[in-house]
Design a protein around this motif. Structure first.
Motif, short mmCIF file in Angstrom:
data_model
loop_
_atom_site.label_atom_id
_atom_site.label_comp_id
_atom_site.label_asym_id
_atom_site.label_seq_id
_atom_site.Cartn_x
_atom_site.Cartn_y
_atom_site.Cartn_z
N VAL A 1 -9.38 0.26 -1.76
CA VAL A 1 -10.49 -0.59 -3.06
C VAL A 1 -10.30 -0.02 -4.21
N ILE A 2 -11.01 1.14 -4.72
CA ILE A 2 -10.59 1.99 -5.68
C ILE A 2 -9.43 2.40 -6.54
N GLU A 3 -8.05 2.37 -5.17
CA GLU A 3 -6.58 2.30 -6.07
C GLU A 3 -6.27 0.74 -6.34
N LEU A 4 -6.72 -0.12 -5.55
CA LEU A 4 -6.21 -1.52 -5.45
C LEU A 4 -7.20 -1.81 -7.24
N VAL A 5 -7.70 -1.77 -7.18
CA VAL A 5 -7.95 -2.63 -8.00
C VAL A 5 -8.18 -1.94 -9.56
N ARG A 6 -8.43 -0.65 -9.53
CA ARG A 6 -7.82 0.01 -10.65
C ARG A 6 -6.36 -0.13 -10.76
N GLY A 7 -5.78 -0.31 -10.19
CA GLY A 7 -4.14 -1.08 -9.75
C GLY A 7 -3.55 -2.34 -10.46
N ALA A 8 -4.48 -2.87 -9.94
CA ALA A 8 -3.66 -4.58 -9.63
C ALA A 8 -5.22 -5.46 -10.21
N GLY A 9 -6.53 -5.28 -10.54
CA GLY A 9 -7.25 -6.03 -10.03
C GLY A 9 -7.59 -7.22 -10.37
N GLY A 10 -7.12 -7.66 -11.70
CA GLY A 10 -6.33 -7.96 -12.66
C GLY A 10 -6.24 -10.02 -11.63
N HIS A 11 -5.09 -9.84 -10.46
CA HIS A 11 -4.18 -10.11 -10.01
C HIS A 11 -4.54 -10.39 -8.18
N ILE A 12 -6.16 -10.10 -7.72
CA ILE A 12 -6.06 -10.42 -6.49
C ILE A 12 -7.74 -10.55 -6.57
N ASP A 13 -7.65 -12.00 -5.76
CA ASP A 13 -8.15 -12.71 -5.52
C ASP A 13 -9.77 -12.34 -4.25
#
Length: 338
Positions: free
Chosen positions: A118-130
């Motif tokens: 969760v942390i690495e996905l949102v920090r790395g690409a959170g703006g592209h995740i629905d």
């Protein structure tokens, strides 16, 4: 009163299976403030893509799937999970998935990977995740954890988008607590059936994921799918069927998807791009059905203007309940571009 030996043994067995016992009432999320409007998304077909495959992550862009699901869980070996996490972040920042719902399935709460996912996905690409897909959900506490973690990350990063959740039910415990789990947060956009782990948890003699046993007199997954649909409707979410693993068996896929659609399911996971056309067709209302629904709405509008709550159309009575059914059909058709 002291617990009996049997009760203590039952508690120990439950804990050893990773099932947290409910020791306090679950506080519904709506008690903490007003619920936000969920986005409306088309989810007829959800293509599952292994996060460890750069080739498949790129190819998913070209498919007709309504949703692409980049997978960090069962499709990725434990040793490859950190690398796959980085590949998904890179893919989200590189490829144009616009026009599709973009979801990432993180690992389950019982293992060591979820919090870093969760942390690495949102920090790395959170703006592209629905949405994030939470697998093997068994207890409301698992959803509360991700709800709070996402809220903190979104505030810290100043994200413009609010990341939704799709909750996957793959065990008897999860289905037992489905209502309590679904009411935790208004981030929840979909309840998803996981037939493989569910069959294993129930002790079924089955190794083909999503298969419907011919020896059973009826639809083998009727109960769990109906339970998910009913709960999803109560909380304004979609209900999604899991995958049919034999992608060469088109007839079996059509049967599986068709039975799910008759129960009110909104869409189905696909494990191969070849399954997408069949699934999209199954979960799209026919032009005839949409046309009829529009006729119903027009007839009821005319009746309302004349002060009537019900009327007749082609010899059949139509009323407020008919209107609600017709509106849902028209909405699904319009979402599919009809």
């Amino acid at each position: 009163m002291p617990a009996t030996v049997a009760e203590s043994a039952a508690d120990a067995g439950t804990q050893s299976r990773g099932i947290a016992r409910r020791t306090m009432p679950v506080v519904p999320f709506q008690a903490l403030g007003p619920r936000l409007e969920r986005p409306t998304r088309l989810r007829r077909s959800i293509l599952s893509v292994p996060g460890s495959s750069e080739k498949m992550l790129a190819k998913a862009v070209t498919t007709e799937a309504d949703e692409v699901l980049l997978d960090l869980e069962d499709a990725v070996a434990a040793a490859e999970k950190p690398t796959a996490r980085a590949k998904i972040v890179e893919a989200l920042n590189t490829h144009d998935y616009s026009g599709k719902v973009v979801a990432v399935r993180v690992n389950d709460a019982a293992g060591p990977f979820q919090y870093r996912d969760v942390i690495e996905l949102v920090r790395g690409a959170g703006g592209h995740i629905d949405t994030l897909v939470l697998p093997k959900v068994q207890h409301p506490g698992e959803v509360w954890f991700v709800e709070h973690l996402l809220s903190q990350l979104e505030r810290d990063l100043g994200l413009d988008n609010r990341i939704g959740l799709e909750l996957q039910f793959e065990s008897g415990a999860g289905v037992t607590f489905v209502s309590a789990i679904a009411e935790v947060t208004d981030r929840t956009e979909a309840l998803v059936f996981g037939p493989g782990d569910y069959a294993a948890d129930l002790g079924l003699d089955q190794t083909d994921i999503g298969r419907i046993e011919r020896g059973y007199p009826g639809h083998q997954w009727h109960y769990v799918l109906s339970r998910l649909v009913t709960t999803a409707r109560a909380f304004g979410a979609d209900a999604i069927d899991g995958p049919f693993a034999d992608f060469r068996d088109e007839r079996g896929l059509r049967e599986s998807a068709g039975l799910a659609r008759h129960l009110g399911i909104d869409g189905k996971w696909c494990i191969h791009p070849s399954q997408i056309p069949v699934v999209n067709h199954t979960f799209t209302p026919s032009a005839t059905a949409v046309g009829r629904a529009r006729e119903v709405l027009e007839a009821l509008a005319q009746a309302k203007s004349a002060g009537a709550g019900a009327t007749a159309l082609d010899g059949a009575m139509i009323d407020e309940a008919t209107r609600r059914m017709a509106e849902r059909i028209v909405a699904r058709g319009e979402a599919a571009g009809m």
